[in-house]
Design a protein around this motif. Structure first.
Motif, PDB file in Angstrom:
ATOM      1  N   GLY A  50       1.229  -1.272  -0.264  1.00 38.85           N
ATOM      2  CA  GLY A  50      -0.370   0.320  -0.010  1.00 38.85           C
ATOM      3  C   GLY A  50       0.785   1.135   0.127  1.00 38.85           C
ATOM      4  N   ASP A  51       0.058   2.213   0.636  1.00 37.65           N
ATOM      5  CA  ASP A  51       1.092   3.576   0.901  1.00 37.65           C
ATOM      6  C   ASP A  51       1.233   3.956   1.862  1.00 37.65           C
ATOM      7  OD1 ASP A  51      -1.181   5.415   1.193  1.00 37.65           O
ATOM      8  OD2 ASP A  51      -2.339   5.519  -0.159  1.00 37.65           O
ATOM      9  N   LEU A  52       2.402   5.209   2.326  1.00 41.67           N
ATOM     10  CA  LEU A  52       2.832   5.624   3.027  1.00 41.67           C
ATOM     11  C   LEU A  52       1.458   5.536   3.864  1.00 41.67           C
ATOM     12  CD1 LEU A  52       5.554   5.383   4.788  1.00 41.67           C
ATOM     13  CD2 LEU A  52       5.838   7.256   4.528  1.00 41.67           C
ATOM     14  N   PHE A  53       0.409   6.675   3.594  1.00 45.94           N
ATOM     15  CA  PHE A  53      -0.520   7.371   4.591  1.00 45.94           C
ATOM     16  C   PHE A  53      -1.399   6.261   4.841  1.00 45.94           C
ATOM     17  CE2 PHE A  53      -4.746   8.803   4.134  1.00 45.94           C
ATOM     18  CZ  PHE A  53      -4.788  10.192   4.795  1.00 45.94           C
ATOM     19  N   ASP A  54      -1.772   5.290   4.747  1.00 47.96           N
ATOM     20  CA  ASP A  54      -1.942   4.147   5.158  1.00 47.96           C
ATOM     21  C   ASP A  54      -1.787   3.416   6.240  1.00 47.96           C
ATOM     22  OD1 ASP A  54      -4.228   4.000   3.432  1.00 47.96           O
ATOM     23  OD2 ASP A  54      -2.987   3.101   1.788  1.00 47.96           O
ATOM     24  N   MET A  55       0.166   3.850   6.351  1.00 49.59           N
ATOM     25  CA  MET A  55       0.991   2.884   7.407  1.00 49.59           C
ATOM     26  C   MET A  55       1.089   4.251   8.246  1.00 49.59           C
ATOM     27  SD  MET A  55       3.757   1.288   5.600  1.00 49.59           S
ATOM     28  CE  MET A  55       4.333   0.389   6.790  1.00 49.59           C
ATOM     29  N   THR A  56       0.689   5.451   8.057  1.00 48.47           N
ATOM     30  CA  THR A  56       0.885   6.736   9.211  1.00 48.47           C
ATOM     31  C   THR A  56      -0.716   7.430   9.577  1.00 48.47           C
ATOM     32  OG1 THR A  56       0.977   8.433   7.083  1.00 48.47           O
ATOM     33  CG2 THR A  56       2.657   6.821   8.072  1.00 48.47           C
ATOM     34  N   CYS A  57      -1.369   7.936   9.047  1.00 49.30           N
ATOM     35  CA  CYS A  57      -2.916   8.409   9.299  1.00 49.30           C
ATOM     36  C   CYS A  57      -3.033   7.756  10.214  1.00 49.30           C
ATOM     37  CB  CYS A  57      -3.827   8.640   8.388  1.00 49.30           C
ATOM     38  SG  CYS A  57      -4.916   9.953   8.857  1.00 49.30           S
ATOM     39  N   GLY A  58      -3.567   8.105  11.181  1.00 44.53           N
ATOM     40  CA  GLY A  58      -4.992   7.627  12.650  1.00 44.53           C
ATOM     41  C   GLY A  58      -3.919   6.552  13.527  1.00 44.53           C
ATOM     42  N   GLN A  59      -2.474   5.743  13.023  1.00 45.58           N
ATOM     43  CA  GLN A  59      -2.116   4.505  13.520  1.00 45.58           C
ATOM     44  C   GLN A  59      -1.464   5.541  14.920  1.00 45.58           C
ATOM     45  OE1 GLN A  59      -2.279   1.377  12.781  1.00 45.58           O
ATOM     46  NE2 GLN A  59      -3.255   1.554  10.598  1.00 45.58           N
ATOM     47  N   LYS A  60      -0.449   4.429  15.489  1.00 51.86           N
ATOM     48  CA  LYS A  60       0.736   5.028  16.283  1.00 51.86           C
ATOM     49  C   LYS A  60       2.001   5.412  15.502  1.00 51.86           C
ATOM     50  CE  LYS A  60      -0.168   2.044  20.102  1.00 51.86           C
ATOM     51  NZ  LYS A  60       0.470   0.761  20.585  1.00 51.86           N
ATOM     52  N   PRO A  61       2.536   6.524  15.657  1.00 53.93           N
ATOM     53  CA  PRO A  61       4.028   6.649  14.840  1.00 53.93           C
ATOM     54  C   PRO A  61       4.741   5.688  14.183  1.00 53.93           C
ATOM     55  CG  PRO A  61       4.025   8.083  16.745  1.00 53.93           C
ATOM     56  CD  PRO A  61       2.463   7.425  16.997  1.00 53.93           C
ATOM     57  N   MET A  62       4.847   5.448  13.537  1.00 51.01           N
ATOM     58  CA  MET A  62       6.326   4.174  12.995  1.00 51.01           C
ATOM     59  C   MET A  62       7.461   4.859  13.983  1.00 51.01           C
ATOM     60  SD  MET A  62       7.415   4.175   9.083  1.00 51.01           S
ATOM     61  CE  MET A  62       5.992   3.988   8.623  1.00 51.01           C
ATOM     62  N   PRO A  63       8.170   3.578  13.844  1.00 49.92           N
ATOM     63  CA  PRO A  63       8.939   2.934  15.351  1.00 49.92           C
ATOM     64  C   PRO A  63      10.169   3.772  14.103  1.00 49.92           C
ATOM     65  CG  PRO A  63       7.937   1.203  14.724  1.00 49.92           C
ATOM     66  CD  PRO A  63       7.119   1.540  13.877  1.00 49.92           C
ATOM     67  N   SER A  64      11.177   4.740  15.468  1.00 51.89           N
ATOM     68  CA  SER A  64      12.442   5.249  15.321  1.00 51.89           C
ATOM     69  C   SER A  64      13.377   4.691  14.017  1.00 51.89           C
ATOM     70  CB  SER A  64      12.838   6.705  15.969  1.00 51.89           C
ATOM     71  OG  SER A  64      13.487   4.655  17.123  1.00 51.89           O
ATOM     72  N   GLU A  65      13.721   3.527  14.174  1.00 54.64           N
ATOM     73  CA  GLU A  65      14.391   3.290  13.239  1.00 54.64           C
ATOM     74  C   GLU A  65      13.190   2.549  11.825  1.00 54.64           C
ATOM     75  OE1 GLU A  65      15.313   2.341  16.981  1.00 54.64           O
ATOM     76  OE2 GLU A  65      13.611   1.893  16.239  1.00 54.64           O
ATOM     77  N   LEU A  66      12.480   2.169  11.889  1.00 47.35           N
ATOM     78  CA  LEU A  66      11.539   2.161  10.087  1.00 47.35           C
ATOM     79  C   LEU A  66      11.426   3.522  10.239  1.00 47.35           C
ATOM     80  CD1 LEU A  66      10.664  -0.173   8.970  1.00 47.35           C
ATOM     81  CD2 LEU A  66       8.204   0.103   9.932  1.00 47.35           C
ATOM     82  N   GLY A  67      11.118   4.464  11.012  1.00 46.80           N
ATOM     83  CA  GLY A  67      10.894   5.513   9.886  1.00 46.80           C
ATOM     84  C   GLY A  67      12.120   6.117   9.045  1.00 46.80           C
ATOM     85  N   HIS A  68      13.332   6.162   9.824  1.00 44.00           N
ATOM     86  CA  HIS A  68      14.569   6.317   9.342  1.00 44.00           C
ATOM     87  C   HIS A  68      14.401   5.599   8.522  1.00 44.00           C
ATOM     88  CE1 HIS A  68      19.089   6.138   9.689  1.00 44.00           C
ATOM     89  NE2 HIS A  68      19.303   7.369   9.840  1.00 44.00           N
ATOM     90  N   HIS A  69      15.086   4.644   8.102  1.00 43.72           N
ATOM     91  CA  HIS A  69      15.252   3.712   6.849  1.00 43.72           C
ATOM     92  C   HIS A  69      13.833   3.965   5.681  1.00 43.72           C
ATOM     93  CE1 HIS A  69      15.302  -0.284   4.839  1.00 43.72           C
ATOM     94  NE2 HIS A  69      13.827  -0.232   5.103  1.00 43.72           N
ATOM     95  N   PHE A  70      12.991   4.119   5.827  1.00 41.79           N
ATOM     96  CA  PHE A  70      12.221   4.827   4.932  1.00 41.79           C
ATOM     97  C   PHE A  70      12.897   6.170   4.401  1.00 41.79           C
ATOM     98  CE2 PHE A  70       8.526   2.072   6.520  1.00 41.79           C
ATOM     99  CZ  PHE A  70       8.930   0.737   4.834  1.00 41.79           C
TER     100      PHE A  70
END
Length: 393
Positions: free
Chosen positions: A169-189
Protein backbone atom coordinates in the motif's frame (compact mmCIF):
# COMPACT_ATOMS: atom_id res chain seq x y z
CA UNK A 1 -28.65 11.51 -4.64
CA UNK A 2 -29.74 14.57 -6.64
CA UNK A 3 -27.89 17.84 -6.33
CA UNK A 4 -30.89 19.31 -4.49
CA UNK A 5 -30.95 16.62 -1.82
CA UNK A 6 -27.17 16.80 -1.53
CA UNK A 7 -27.46 20.54 -0.91
CA UNK A 8 -30.17 20.00 1.73
CA UNK A 9 -28.01 17.37 3.44
CA UNK A 10 -25.04 19.73 3.57
CA UNK A 11 -27.18 22.56 4.97
CA UNK A 12 -28.68 20.38 7.70
CA UNK A 13 -25.29 19.12 8.84
CA UNK A 14 -24.48 21.07 12.07
CA UNK A 15 -20.83 21.73 11.22
CA UNK A 16 -21.62 22.78 7.65
CA UNK A 17 -24.44 25.02 8.85
CA UNK A 18 -22.06 26.95 11.10
CA UNK A 19 -19.47 27.12 8.33
CA UNK A 20 -22.02 28.29 5.73
CA UNK A 21 -23.41 30.96 8.04
CA UNK A 22 -19.94 32.49 8.26
CA UNK A 23 -19.57 32.37 4.48
CA UNK A 24 -22.95 34.08 4.09
CA UNK A 25 -21.86 36.78 6.57
CA UNK A 26 -18.77 37.57 4.48
CA UNK A 27 -20.74 37.36 1.21
CA UNK A 28 -23.31 39.90 2.45
CA UNK A 29 -20.53 42.39 3.11
CA UNK A 30 -19.06 41.77 -0.34
CA UNK A 31 -22.40 42.62 -1.97
CA UNK A 32 -23.19 45.80 -0.06
CA UNK A 33 -24.92 48.33 -2.34
CA UNK A 34 -22.96 51.16 -0.76
CA UNK A 35 -19.34 50.82 -2.01
CA UNK A 36 -18.09 52.60 1.11
CA UNK A 37 -19.52 49.81 3.26
CA UNK A 38 -18.48 46.99 0.92
CA UNK A 39 -15.69 44.64 2.02
CA UNK A 40 -12.25 45.28 0.54
CA UNK A 41 -9.86 42.43 -0.39
CA UNK A 42 -8.09 42.88 2.96
CA UNK A 43 -11.41 42.59 4.80
CA UNK A 44 -12.19 39.34 2.99
CA UNK A 45 -8.75 37.87 3.71
CA UNK A 46 -9.12 38.75 7.40
CA UNK A 47 -12.65 37.37 7.55
CA UNK A 48 -13.72 34.21 9.29
CA UNK A 49 -13.96 32.42 5.91
CA UNK A 50 -10.18 31.95 5.81
CA UNK A 51 -9.81 30.94 9.46
CA UNK A 52 -9.46 27.30 10.42
CA UNK A 53 -13.05 26.05 10.77
CA UNK A 54 -12.32 22.57 11.95
CA UNK A 55 -9.62 21.11 14.11
CA UNK A 56 -7.02 18.71 12.74
CA UNK A 57 -8.88 15.60 13.84
CA UNK A 58 -12.06 16.56 11.98
CA UNK A 59 -10.14 17.66 8.90
CA UNK A 60 -8.20 14.45 8.51
CA UNK A 61 -11.21 12.31 9.33
CA UNK A 62 -12.91 13.93 6.33
CA UNK A 63 -9.86 13.36 4.13
CA UNK A 64 -9.74 9.69 5.08
CA UNK A 65 -13.47 9.34 4.53
CA UNK A 66 -13.11 10.98 1.12
CA UNK A 67 -10.25 8.63 0.23
CA UNK A 68 -12.31 5.57 1.21
CA UNK A 69 -15.36 6.81 -0.68
CA UNK A 70 -13.35 7.56 -3.81
CA UNK A 71 -11.96 4.04 -3.84
CA UNK A 72 -15.38 2.43 -4.22
CA UNK A 73 -16.27 4.19 -7.48
CA UNK A 74 -17.38 1.52 -9.93
CA UNK A 75 -15.71 0.99 -13.27
CA UNK A 76 -17.60 1.90 -16.42
CA UNK A 77 -19.08 -0.93 -18.53
CA UNK A 78 -16.52 -0.18 -21.25
CA UNK A 79 -13.66 -0.35 -18.76
CA UNK A 80 -14.97 -3.61 -17.28
CA UNK A 81 -15.27 -5.29 -20.69
CA UNK A 82 -11.76 -4.20 -21.66
CA UNK A 83 -10.33 -5.57 -18.41
CA UNK A 84 -11.95 -8.94 -19.06
CA UNK A 85 -10.49 -9.20 -22.56
CA UNK A 86 -6.87 -8.17 -22.09
CA UNK A 87 -4.71 -10.76 -23.88
CA UNK A 88 -1.80 -10.86 -21.41
CA UNK A 89 -3.39 -10.19 -18.01
CA UNK A 90 -6.27 -11.44 -15.90
CA UNK A 91 -8.19 -8.93 -13.79
CA UNK A 92 -7.94 -9.65 -10.06
CA UNK A 93 -9.70 -6.68 -8.48
CA UNK A 94 -9.86 -2.92 -8.31
CA UNK A 95 -7.37 -1.51 -5.80
CA UNK A 96 -7.83 2.24 -6.00
CA UNK A 97 -9.44 5.28 -7.56
CA UNK A 98 -8.65 8.94 -7.85
CA UNK A 99 -9.46 12.10 -9.79
CA UNK A 100 -7.68 10.88 -12.92
CA UNK A 101 -9.06 7.33 -12.95
CA UNK A 102 -9.04 3.83 -11.51
CA UNK A 103 -6.24 1.42 -10.61
CA UNK A 104 -6.67 -2.35 -10.98
CA UNK A 105 -4.59 -5.29 -9.83
CA UNK A 106 -3.79 -7.56 -12.79
CA UNK A 107 -2.21 -11.02 -12.91
CA UNK A 108 -0.07 -12.25 -15.79
CA UNK A 109 -1.70 -15.20 -17.57
CA UNK A 110 1.64 -16.66 -18.60
CA UNK A 111 3.31 -16.03 -15.22
CA UNK A 112 0.55 -16.04 -12.55
CA UNK A 113 2.99 -15.02 -9.83
CA UNK A 114 3.58 -11.72 -11.65
CA UNK A 115 1.25 -8.91 -10.53
CA UNK A 116 1.03 -5.43 -12.03
CA UNK A 117 -1.05 -2.34 -11.37
CA UNK A 118 -3.05 -1.04 -14.32
CA UNK A 119 -3.87 2.67 -14.07
CA UNK A 120 -6.77 3.70 -16.33
CA UNK A 121 -7.03 7.43 -17.05
CA UNK A 122 -9.69 9.09 -19.16
CA UNK A 123 -8.11 10.96 -22.06
CA UNK A 124 -10.64 13.72 -21.37
CA UNK A 125 -8.79 14.61 -18.16
CA UNK A 126 -5.45 15.80 -19.53
CA UNK A 127 -3.41 14.21 -22.28
CA UNK A 128 -0.45 16.43 -21.39
CA UNK A 129 -0.38 15.26 -17.76
CA UNK A 130 -0.62 11.61 -18.79
CA UNK A 131 2.20 11.86 -21.34
CA UNK A 132 4.30 13.85 -18.89
CA UNK A 133 3.79 11.26 -16.14
CA UNK A 134 4.74 8.38 -18.41
CA UNK A 135 7.82 9.97 -19.99
CA UNK A 136 9.32 11.25 -16.73
CA UNK A 137 8.57 8.00 -14.90
CA UNK A 138 10.26 5.99 -17.70
CA UNK A 139 13.31 8.23 -17.50
CA UNK A 140 13.69 7.77 -13.73
CA UNK A 141 12.60 4.18 -13.15
CA UNK A 142 16.08 2.66 -13.25
CA UNK A 143 16.51 3.95 -9.71
CA UNK A 144 15.54 1.44 -7.02
CA UNK A 145 13.41 4.00 -5.16
CA UNK A 146 11.28 5.05 -8.14
CA UNK A 147 8.21 3.05 -9.19
CA UNK A 148 8.56 1.27 -12.52
CA UNK A 149 6.19 1.88 -15.43
CA UNK A 150 6.15 -0.91 -18.01
CA UNK A 151 4.03 0.54 -20.78
CA UNK A 152 1.34 2.93 -21.99
CA UNK A 153 -1.46 2.46 -24.50
CA UNK A 154 -4.65 4.23 -25.61
CA UNK A 155 -7.97 2.49 -26.20
CA UNK A 156 -11.68 3.45 -26.14
CA UNK A 157 -11.03 6.98 -24.89
CA UNK A 158 -8.77 5.86 -22.05
CA UNK A 159 -5.04 5.73 -21.43
CA UNK A 160 -3.62 2.61 -19.77
CA UNK A 161 -0.43 2.74 -17.71
CA UNK A 162 1.04 -0.58 -16.58
CA UNK A 163 2.94 -0.07 -13.33
CA UNK A 164 4.87 -2.01 -10.74
CA UNK A 165 2.54 -3.29 -8.02
CA UNK A 166 3.32 -2.30 -4.41
CA UNK A 167 2.05 -5.00 -2.05
CA UNK A 168 2.32 -2.81 1.07
CA UNK A 169 0.00 0.00 0.00
CA UNK A 170 1.03 3.62 0.47
CA UNK A 171 2.69 5.43 3.35
CA UNK A 172 -0.55 7.29 4.12
CA UNK A 173 -2.22 4.03 5.12
CA UNK A 174 0.72 3.22 7.40
CA UNK A 175 0.79 6.57 9.20
CA UNK A 176 -2.58 8.33 9.43
CA UNK A 177 -4.41 7.52 12.63
CA UNK A 178 -1.85 4.87 13.54
CA UNK A 179 0.78 5.05 16.21
CA UNK A 180 3.86 6.89 14.93
CA UNK A 181 6.15 4.72 12.89
CA UNK A 182 8.98 3.30 15.08
CA UNK A 183 12.09 5.47 14.77
CA UNK A 184 14.26 2.78 13.17
CA UNK A 185 11.69 1.98 10.49
CA UNK A 186 10.91 5.66 9.95
CA UNK A 187 14.61 6.41 9.51
CA UNK A 188 14.91 3.45 7.10
CA UNK A 189 12.09 4.66 4.84
CA UNK A 190 13.09 8.32 4.99
CA UNK A 191 16.61 7.48 3.81
CA UNK A 192 15.09 5.72 0.81
CA UNK A 193 12.81 8.68 0.07
CA UNK A 194 15.78 11.02 0.23
CA UNK A 195 17.82 8.80 -2.10
CA UNK A 196 14.98 8.74 -4.62
CA UNK A 197 14.55 12.53 -4.51
CA UNK A 198 18.31 13.06 -4.84
CA UNK A 199 18.35 10.90 -7.96
CA UNK A 200 15.36 12.75 -9.44
CA UNK A 201 17.06 16.09 -8.93
CA UNK A 202 20.28 14.77 -10.46
CA UNK A 203 18.23 14.05 -13.59
CA UNK A 204 16.83 17.58 -13.65
CA UNK A 205 13.35 16.59 -12.41
CA UNK A 206 11.27 17.92 -9.52
CA UNK A 207 8.32 15.83 -8.34
CA UNK A 208 6.13 18.65 -6.93
CA UNK A 209 3.62 16.31 -5.25
CA UNK A 210 5.59 14.39 -2.64
CA UNK A 211 3.22 13.19 0.08
CA UNK A 212 2.54 9.90 1.91
CA UNK A 213 -0.15 8.91 -0.62
CA UNK A 214 2.44 8.96 -3.43
CA UNK A 215 5.04 6.90 -1.57
CA UNK A 216 4.44 3.18 -2.09
CA UNK A 217 5.73 0.38 0.12
CA UNK A 218 7.03 -3.03 -0.97
CA UNK A 219 6.75 -5.23 2.09
CA UNK A 220 8.99 -8.14 1.16
CA UNK A 221 11.98 -5.92 0.41
CA UNK A 222 11.02 -3.22 2.96
CA UNK A 223 11.44 -0.66 0.17
CA UNK A 224 9.74 2.67 -0.34
CA UNK A 225 9.27 3.94 -3.90
CA UNK A 226 8.17 7.33 -5.24
CA UNK A 227 5.13 7.22 -7.53
CA UNK A 228 2.68 9.48 -9.40
CA UNK A 229 4.65 11.87 -11.60
CA UNK A 230 1.63 13.75 -12.96
CA UNK A 231 2.87 17.08 -11.56
CA UNK A 232 6.59 16.44 -12.12
CA UNK A 233 8.55 18.84 -14.31
CA UNK A 234 12.05 19.37 -15.62
CA UNK A 235 13.87 22.20 -13.90
CA UNK A 236 17.01 21.99 -16.03
CA UNK A 237 17.02 23.00 -19.70
CA UNK A 238 20.31 22.72 -21.59
CA UNK A 239 22.17 22.99 -18.31
CA UNK A 240 20.29 26.09 -17.13
CA UNK A 241 17.90 26.04 -14.20
CA UNK A 242 14.27 26.86 -14.94
CA UNK A 243 12.27 28.67 -12.25
CA UNK A 244 8.53 28.18 -11.71
CA UNK A 245 5.72 30.68 -11.36
CA UNK A 246 2.66 28.50 -10.66
CA UNK A 247 0.75 29.46 -7.53
CA UNK A 248 -0.88 26.05 -7.30
CA UNK A 249 0.78 22.69 -7.83
CA UNK A 250 0.49 19.24 -6.31
CA UNK A 251 -1.26 19.14 -2.92
CA UNK A 252 -1.78 22.34 -0.94
CA UNK A 253 -0.82 20.93 2.47
CA UNK A 254 2.65 20.05 1.14
CA UNK A 255 3.25 23.17 -0.95
CA UNK A 256 6.25 25.33 -0.08
CA UNK A 257 5.64 28.92 1.15
CA UNK A 258 7.51 30.58 -1.73
CA UNK A 259 4.78 29.42 -4.14
CA UNK A 260 2.41 31.78 -2.29
CA UNK A 261 4.75 34.73 -1.86
CA UNK A 262 7.24 34.85 -4.75
CA UNK A 263 6.66 35.65 -8.41
CA UNK A 264 9.12 32.91 -9.38
CA UNK A 265 10.76 30.18 -7.32
CA UNK A 266 13.18 27.28 -7.66
CA UNK A 267 11.96 23.69 -7.94
CA UNK A 268 14.27 21.52 -5.77
CA UNK A 269 13.66 23.41 -2.49
CA UNK A 270 9.91 22.75 -2.85
CA UNK A 271 10.58 18.99 -2.85
CA UNK A 272 12.78 19.35 0.25
CA UNK A 273 9.97 21.22 2.02
CA UNK A 274 7.51 18.42 1.19
CA UNK A 275 10.00 15.81 2.43
CA UNK A 276 10.17 17.64 5.76
CA UNK A 277 6.40 17.36 6.14
CA UNK A 278 6.49 13.68 5.13
CA UNK A 279 9.10 13.09 7.87
CA UNK A 280 6.77 14.72 10.41
CA UNK A 281 3.93 12.46 9.25
CA UNK A 282 6.15 9.37 9.56
CA UNK A 283 7.33 10.17 13.09
CA UNK A 284 4.17 11.71 14.59
CA UNK A 285 1.24 10.60 12.39
CA UNK A 286 0.36 14.29 12.09
CA UNK A 287 0.56 17.22 9.74
CA UNK A 288 1.72 20.61 10.99
CA UNK A 289 -0.69 22.94 9.13
CA UNK A 290 -3.25 23.26 6.37
CA UNK A 291 -1.09 25.52 4.21
CA UNK A 292 2.32 27.19 4.58
CA UNK A 293 0.84 30.69 4.48
CA UNK A 294 1.20 33.28 7.20
CA UNK A 295 -2.61 33.51 7.38
CA UNK A 296 -2.55 29.92 8.66
CA UNK A 297 -2.38 30.15 12.46
CA UNK A 298 -0.35 26.96 12.85
CA UNK A 299 2.18 28.00 10.23
CA UNK A 300 2.46 31.49 11.72
CA UNK A 301 3.12 29.89 15.11
CA UNK A 302 5.80 27.68 13.54
CA UNK A 303 7.54 30.72 12.05
CA UNK A 304 7.52 32.30 15.51
CA UNK A 305 9.59 29.38 16.76
CA UNK A 306 6.84 27.72 18.79
CA UNK A 307 6.57 23.96 19.11
CA UNK A 308 3.56 22.58 17.22
CA UNK A 309 0.59 21.53 19.29
CA UNK A 310 0.44 17.99 17.94
CA UNK A 311 0.63 14.63 19.66
CA UNK A 312 4.04 12.88 19.81
CA UNK A 313 6.05 15.99 18.87
CA UNK A 314 7.47 16.43 22.37
CA UNK A 315 8.87 12.89 22.34
CA UNK A 316 10.91 13.39 19.15
CA UNK A 317 14.70 13.24 19.29
CA UNK A 318 16.15 16.81 19.41
CA UNK A 319 18.34 15.93 16.42
CA UNK A 320 15.36 15.19 14.17
CA UNK A 321 13.48 18.26 15.43
CA UNK A 322 16.45 20.41 14.38
CA UNK A 323 16.57 18.66 10.99
CA UNK A 324 12.84 19.20 10.40
CA UNK A 325 13.23 22.89 11.29
CA UNK A 326 15.97 23.28 8.69
CA UNK A 327 13.97 21.44 6.00
CA UNK A 328 10.95 23.63 6.67
CA UNK A 329 12.71 26.97 6.58
CA UNK A 330 10.40 29.66 5.21
CA UNK A 331 13.18 31.15 3.06
CA UNK A 332 14.29 28.59 0.41
CA UNK A 333 17.78 30.15 0.36
CA UNK A 334 18.29 29.06 3.97
CA UNK A 335 16.48 25.73 3.64
CA UNK A 336 18.57 22.56 3.83
CA UNK A 337 19.58 20.95 0.56
CA UNK A 338 19.66 17.19 0.05
CA UNK A 339 23.40 17.09 0.83
CA UNK A 340 22.83 18.99 4.07
CA UNK A 341 20.15 16.50 5.13
CA UNK A 342 22.41 13.54 4.37
CA UNK A 343 25.18 15.06 6.53
CA UNK A 344 22.91 15.82 9.49
CA UNK A 345 23.50 14.16 12.84
CA UNK A 346 20.10 12.44 12.85
CA UNK A 347 20.75 10.76 9.51
CA UNK A 348 24.05 9.39 10.86
CA UNK A 349 22.73 8.16 14.20
CA UNK A 350 23.46 4.48 14.81
CA UNK A 351 20.34 2.37 14.61
CA UNK A 352 19.53 -0.87 16.40
CA UNK A 353 19.46 -3.34 13.51
CA UNK A 354 17.65 -5.97 15.56
CA UNK A 355 14.88 -3.51 16.30
CA UNK A 356 14.71 -2.47 12.65
CA UNK A 357 14.25 -6.01 11.39
CA UNK A 358 11.73 -6.73 14.11
CA UNK A 359 9.76 -3.67 12.96
CA UNK A 360 10.02 -4.77 9.33
CA UNK A 361 8.68 -8.23 10.22
CA UNK A 362 5.83 -6.64 12.15
CA UNK A 363 5.01 -4.49 9.12
CA UNK A 364 4.98 -7.55 6.85
CA UNK A 365 2.49 -9.31 9.10
CA UNK A 366 -0.09 -6.53 8.87
CA UNK A 367 -3.08 -6.91 6.50
CA UNK A 368 -2.70 -4.94 3.26
CA UNK A 369 -4.33 -4.77 -0.13
CA UNK A 370 -2.74 -8.10 -1.12
CA UNK A 371 -5.47 -9.72 0.96
CA UNK A 372 -8.66 -11.24 -0.38
CA UNK A 373 -11.59 -8.92 -1.20
CA UNK A 374 -13.31 -9.98 2.05
CA UNK A 375 -10.24 -9.12 4.12
CA UNK A 376 -9.91 -5.80 2.29
CA UNK A 377 -13.51 -4.97 3.28
CA UNK A 378 -12.72 -5.82 6.89
CA UNK A 379 -9.61 -3.65 6.74
CA UNK A 380 -11.59 -0.69 5.36
CA UNK A 381 -14.20 -1.08 8.11
CA UNK A 382 -11.45 -1.06 10.74
CA UNK A 383 -9.93 1.97 9.11
CA UNK A 384 -13.23 3.90 9.30
CA UNK A 385 -13.51 2.95 12.98
CA UNK A 386 -9.94 4.10 13.51
CA UNK A 387 -10.79 7.50 12.01
CA UNK A 388 -13.76 7.96 14.33
CA UNK A 389 -11.91 6.85 17.45
CA UNK A 390 -8.24 7.65 17.25
CA UNK A 391 -7.14 9.79 14.29
CA UNK A 392 -5.23 12.67 15.85
CA UNK A 393 -4.64 14.91 12.85
Amino acid sequence: MSWISAMITSLTDPINSIFLSKVVYVARHMFQTNPDSRYTIDDIEKGERVEKEKNQKELWAQILDMKNNVRVITSSPTETSILKNLPEYQHVRKIGSGYFGNVHLMKSIEHPEKMVALKIISLEKSVTIIENEYCINRKLMSNEFIIKVFGMSNHSGNCYLTLEYADGGDLFDMTCGQKPMPSELGHHFFKQLLAGVKYMHSQGVVHRDLKPENLLVFKESATLKIADFGYAKYFLHEGNEVWFDEKQYGTKKYMAPEAYTELRYRGPPTDVFACGLVLVAILTSNLLWESAEKLDADYHSWLSGNSPDIEHWSSLDPGVVYLIRQMLQDNPDFRYKIDDIEKSDWMHMKRDQKKLWSQILDMKNKVTFTSSPTEVSIQKAKRKKMVNNSCVF
